[in-house]
Structure formats: C-alpha cells, structure tokens
Design a protein around this motif. Structure first.
Motif, PDB file in Angstrom:
ATOM      1  N   ARG A 292       0.825  -1.214   0.000  1.00 24.18           N
ATOM      2  CA  ARG A 292       0.000   0.000   0.000  1.00 24.18           C
ATOM      3  C   ARG A 292       0.857   1.260   0.000  1.00 24.18           C
ATOM      4  N   ILE A 293       1.884   1.251   0.869  1.00 24.98           N
ATOM      5  CA  ILE A 293       2.780   2.413   0.961  1.00 24.98           C
ATOM      6  C   ILE A 293       3.516   2.613  -0.361  1.00 24.98           C
ATOM      7  N   ASP A 294       4.019   1.510  -0.945  1.00 24.88           N
ATOM      8  CA  ASP A 294       4.773   1.614  -2.202  1.00 24.88           C
ATOM      9  C   ASP A 294       3.912   2.175  -3.322  1.00 24.88           C
ATOM     10  N   ALA A 295       2.650   1.753  -3.359  1.00 22.58           N
ATOM     11  CA  ALA A 295       1.752   2.256  -4.408  1.00 22.58           C
ATOM     12  C   ALA A 295       1.543   3.752  -4.244  1.00 22.58           C
ATOM     13  N   LEU A 296       1.437   4.189  -2.995  1.00 24.41           N
ATOM     14  CA  LEU A 296       1.227   5.601  -2.703  1.00 24.41           C
ATOM     15  C   LEU A 296       2.459   6.417  -3.099  1.00 24.41           C
ATOM     16  N   VAL A 297       3.636   5.892  -2.750  1.00 25.95           N
ATOM     17  CA  VAL A 297       4.891   6.572  -3.094  1.00 25.95           C
ATOM     18  C   VAL A 297       5.014   6.702  -4.618  1.00 25.95           C
ATOM     19  N   GLU A 298       4.652   5.633  -5.305  1.00 26.57           N
ATOM     20  CA  GLU A 298       4.738   5.645  -6.773  1.00 26.57           C
ATOM     21  C   GLU A 298       3.829   6.723  -7.371  1.00 26.57           C
ATOM     22  N   LYS A 299       2.618   6.823  -6.841  1.00 25.08           N
ATOM     23  CA  LYS A 299       1.678   7.867  -7.288  1.00 25.08           C
ATOM     24  C   LYS A 299       2.272   9.253  -7.090  1.00 25.08           C
ATOM     25  N   LYS A 300       2.864   9.449  -5.914  1.00 27.08           N
ATOM     26  CA  LYS A 300       3.426  10.757  -5.597  1.00 27.08           C
ATOM     27  C   LYS A 300       4.631  11.069  -6.485  1.00 27.08           C
ATOM     28  N   GLN A 301       5.428  10.038  -6.819  1.00 23.59           N
ATOM     29  CA  GLN A 301       6.576  10.282  -7.691  1.00 23.59           C
ATOM     30  C   GLN A 301       6.129  10.632  -9.108  1.00 23.59           C
ATOM     31  N   ALA A 302       5.035  10.008  -9.548  1.00 21.88           N
ATOM     32  CA  ALA A 302       4.478  10.355 -10.858  1.00 21.88           C
ATOM     33  C   ALA A 302       3.990  11.803 -10.843  1.00 21.88           C
ATOM     34  N   LEU A 303       3.409  12.216  -9.717  1.00 15.15           N
ATOM     35  CA  LEU A 303       2.939  13.603  -9.581  1.00 15.15           C
ATOM     36  C   LEU A 303       4.124  14.574  -9.641  1.00 15.15           C
ATOM     37  N   LEU A 304       5.220  14.212  -8.977  1.00 19.09           N
ATOM     38  CA  LEU A 304       6.417  15.066  -9.012  1.00 19.09           C
ATOM     39  C   LEU A 304       6.932  15.232 -10.437  1.00 19.09           C
ATOM     40  N   GLU A 305       6.907  14.129 -11.213  1.00 21.37           N
ATOM     41  CA  GLU A 305       7.346  14.215 -12.611  1.00 21.37           C
ATOM     42  C   GLU A 305       6.443  15.139 -13.411  1.00 21.37           C
ATOM     43  N   ARG A 306       5.131  15.024 -13.185  1.00 17.87           N
ATOM     44  CA  ARG A 306       4.195  15.897 -13.909  1.00 17.87           C
ATOM     45  C   ARG A 306       4.410  17.365 -13.543  1.00 17.87           C
ATOM     46  N   LEU A 307       4.667  17.622 -12.264  1.00 15.84           N
ATOM     47  CA  LEU A 307       4.915  19.002 -11.829  1.00 15.84           C
ATOM     48  C   LEU A 307       6.180  19.549 -12.479  1.00 15.84           C
ATOM     49  N   ALA A 308       7.230  18.711 -12.567  1.00 10.70           N
ATOM     50  CA  ALA A 308       8.488  19.147 -13.188  1.00 10.70           C
ATOM     51  C   ALA A 308       8.264  19.446 -14.667  1.00 10.70           C
ATOM     52  N   GLU A 309       7.458  18.605 -15.329  1.00  6.38           N
ATOM     53  CA  GLU A 309       7.161  18.844 -16.754  1.00  6.38           C
ATOM     54  C   GLU A 309       6.367  20.133 -16.933  1.00  6.38           C
ATOM     55  N   LYS A 310       5.413  20.343 -16.048  1.00  3.19           N
ATOM     56  CA  LYS A 310       4.581  21.540 -16.134  1.00  3.19           C
ATOM     57  C   LYS A 310       5.442  22.796 -15.948  1.00  3.19           C
ATOM     58  N   ARG A 311       6.360  22.720 -14.978  1.00  3.40           N
ATOM     59  CA  ARG A 311       7.249  23.842 -14.690  1.00  3.40           C
ATOM     60  C   ARG A 311       8.107  24.164 -15.922  1.00  3.40           C
ATOM     61  N   GLN A 312       8.672  23.095 -16.521  1.00  2.00           N
ATOM     62  CA  GLN A 312       9.526  23.290 -17.694  1.00  2.00           C
ATOM     63  C   GLN A 312       8.730  23.871 -18.861  1.00  2.00           C
ATOM     64  N   ALA A 313       7.521  23.360 -19.086  1.00  2.00           N
ATOM     65  CA  ALA A 313       6.698  23.837 -20.200  1.00  2.00           C
ATOM     66  C   ALA A 313       6.341  25.306 -20.002  1.00  2.00           C
ATOM     67  N   LEU A 314       6.049  25.653 -18.756  1.00  2.00           N
ATOM     68  CA  LEU A 314       5.674  27.024 -18.400  1.00  2.00           C
ATOM     69  C   LEU A 314       6.811  27.992 -18.720  1.00  2.00           C
ATOM     70  N   ILE A 315       8.020  27.624 -18.263  1.00  2.00           N
ATOM     71  CA  ILE A 315       9.189  28.494 -18.471  1.00  2.00           C
ATOM     72  C   ILE A 315       9.520  28.579 -19.954  1.00  2.00           C
ATOM     73  N   THR A 316       9.512  27.418 -20.629  1.00  2.00           N
ATOM     74  CA  THR A 316       9.852  27.412 -22.053  1.00  2.00           C
ATOM     75  C   THR A 316       8.866  28.283 -22.838  1.00  2.00           C
ATOM     76  N   ARG A 317       7.578  28.122 -22.546  1.00  2.00           N
ATOM     77  CA  ARG A 317       6.589  28.913 -23.280  1.00  2.00           C
ATOM     78  C   ARG A 317       6.805  30.409 -23.035  1.00  2.00           C
TER      79      ARG A 317
END
Length: 293
Positions: free
Chosen positions: A39-64
C-alpha cells in the motif's frame, strides 16, 4: 582475524539462535507487512508520478514564457533557432554575446592558495539552480588587476561551464560584499542593464538546459565544456525591457507555486518511506501486539 578485526567465532554463530516467533506468527507478520508495504509503495509511486508531472509543467511554463511571451495574440515571426521556433515579432533574436559580456573565472593554482589578497570565491558546487551557497567558501589570492576582472556585482548571472552541470545557473545577489569566482564558472553580465535583465536570462538558461540545448552533437550525451566562445554564440530571443520584467514577475509567482507543491509532495514521500521502515522494524521485533497472539 588479520588486521586486528574482531571476528565472531563460528562456533558461536552455529549455536546462536535469533529469537524467532512460532511459524504461524511469522506468517502473520509476513502477510501483514506484504499488505502494508504494498500500500505504501503504491502511494509513493503515485506521488513520484505527480512530481514528474509538476516538473514537466514547470519546464513547459518556463519554455513557453521565454519563447512565446505572455500575449497569445502577439504577431509571431520565425526565430530560425530550432528550440525557440516562432517568437513574438517585436522580440530581438540575437547571439548572447551581442547583449551580454561573458567572462570565465580565475584559474586556481597552488601559488594562489596563499597570498596577500585572500578573498572568497565560488565553485561549481556553490552554484545550484537558482541558489548560491556562501557559507565556508574557499579563499584565493586576487591581486588588484584580478580583483577588477573577477569581482562579482549584484545581478551577475553565474553559469556552470563544465561536467554534468553545463548550463546550471544562479544570480549573484550580493550576499557578501566582496566575492569572486573560479574557472569552472562563467559570469554573464548585461552590457546594458536598462535593456536586459539577468532575471529573465536565468529563465532562458533554465529552459535551454532542460530542453537539451547545450547537449553535444551525435552520440555524445553532454558537451564536456561550454566555452565562453560557444556560450556567446548561442542565439536567444530577447523581449523589450519592460516585457522582460513582466515575464519575470509572472514566471516567478507561478514557479514558486509549483515548487511549493513539489516540496510538500517530496516531504510526504520522505515521511512515507520513514513510516515503512519503522513499520517493518516494529513488526519483526514484536512491538505490534496485535500480531503476537
């Protein structure tokens, strides 16, 4: 044993029995831990995917922002620079060296480690993205001519020129009065501070680095060094001064929001991982009464 290491005698190990609970309780603990850690591992994985999405969003924002500006209806023109694509028609596309002075730092050698004019200087380690470390800086000799050449002024952009950190940048804000920098860093300074702001250029460097603009050609992953000559030749798009200011205010606010969310998510990942280890320890050392009987 050799070398004075204390070894546990084998006879002791043969006779030593760790206190194991009965097999039924062992199985119960194992089932409990399997379920909880999954259960904990699944939660951590979800949160790591969220971190990746946030990093992508940040990069797209700055690039644009640094390639398209804030006004979606602005007339555009081709920049003739691959990663920039079309840019607002009223922006200037120019080689960095036409608008900024690029100066590599001072070479460190043995004689310079002691001298009459010992002054603090920055290394690659001290220039992280958007942050500069000023505690425990090393000292180097900077005689008067070197002082003139290598002294940092508030608003200077420092850019890493080598290794796996090519392009990593931060702005010197005058944290300490007199500070210098060594050869693995470029100091990038506007020729005209009324026309160009390193606050804007900082975001340009972040976009360029994240978009692999400084990566080597062909199969080489990163270039070993970004020479001053090369850096001066890179072409970027420069908005008018007032627009640079607006873009910086806008981006800073949005990026700070994303960074705050990322920091909170990171924090919760750390807490989950600590909880996971604590749980395992408690279960196998008999500290969870519900598993013991």
């Amino acid at each position: 044993g050799a070398g004075g290491q204390k070894r546990v005698p084998e006879s002791f190990l043969k006779d030593w029995k760790p206190p194991l609970p009965p097999i039924t309780i062992q199985q119960r603990i194992a089932r409990f831990l399997d379920e909880k850690t999954a259960r904990i591992d699944a939660l951590v994985e979800k949160k790591q995917a969220l971190l990746e999405r946030l990093a992508e969003k940040r990069q797209a924002l700055i690039t644009r922002a640094v390639t398209k500006g804030l006004n979606p209806d602005a007339p555009m023109k081709p920049s003739d620079v691959d990663w920039l694509g079309e840019v607002p028609a009223h922006w200037t596309v120019a080689a960095l060296g036409y608008r900024y002075e690029v100066q590599l730092g001072r070479m460190l050698n043995a004689e310079r480690a002691d001298g009459e004019n010992l002054k603090p200087y920055l290394r690659v380690f001290d220039v992280q993205w958007g942050k500069i470390n000023t505690s425990d800086l090393p000292l180097m000799d900077f005689p008067p001519d070197a002082k003139l050449r290598y002294r940092l002024a508030p608003g200077d952009l420092l850019v890493n020129e080598g290794g796996s950190f090519v392009g990593r940048s931060a702005i010197w804000r005058g944290e300490i009065d007199e500070c210098y920098y060594q050869k693995a860093l470029h100091r990038v300074r506007p020729m005209n501070r009324c026309r160009d702001s390193t606050e804007f250029l900082y975001f340009v460097m972040e976009a360029a680095t994240r978009n692999m603009v400084f990566e080597g050609s062909g199969n080489q992953t990163t270039i070993d060094h970004l020479t001053a000559e090369q850096l001066r030749r890179y072409r970027f798009a420069f908005p008018p001064a007032n627009e640079q200011r607006l873009l910086v205010e806008n981006l800073t606010a949005q990026v700070e929001r994303i960074d705050a969310v990322s920091a909170a998510v990171n924090e919760s990942v750390v807490r989950l991982q600590e909880h996971r280890s604590a749980l395992i320890t408690a279960a196998v050392t008999g500290q969870l009464p519900e598993l013991n009987g």
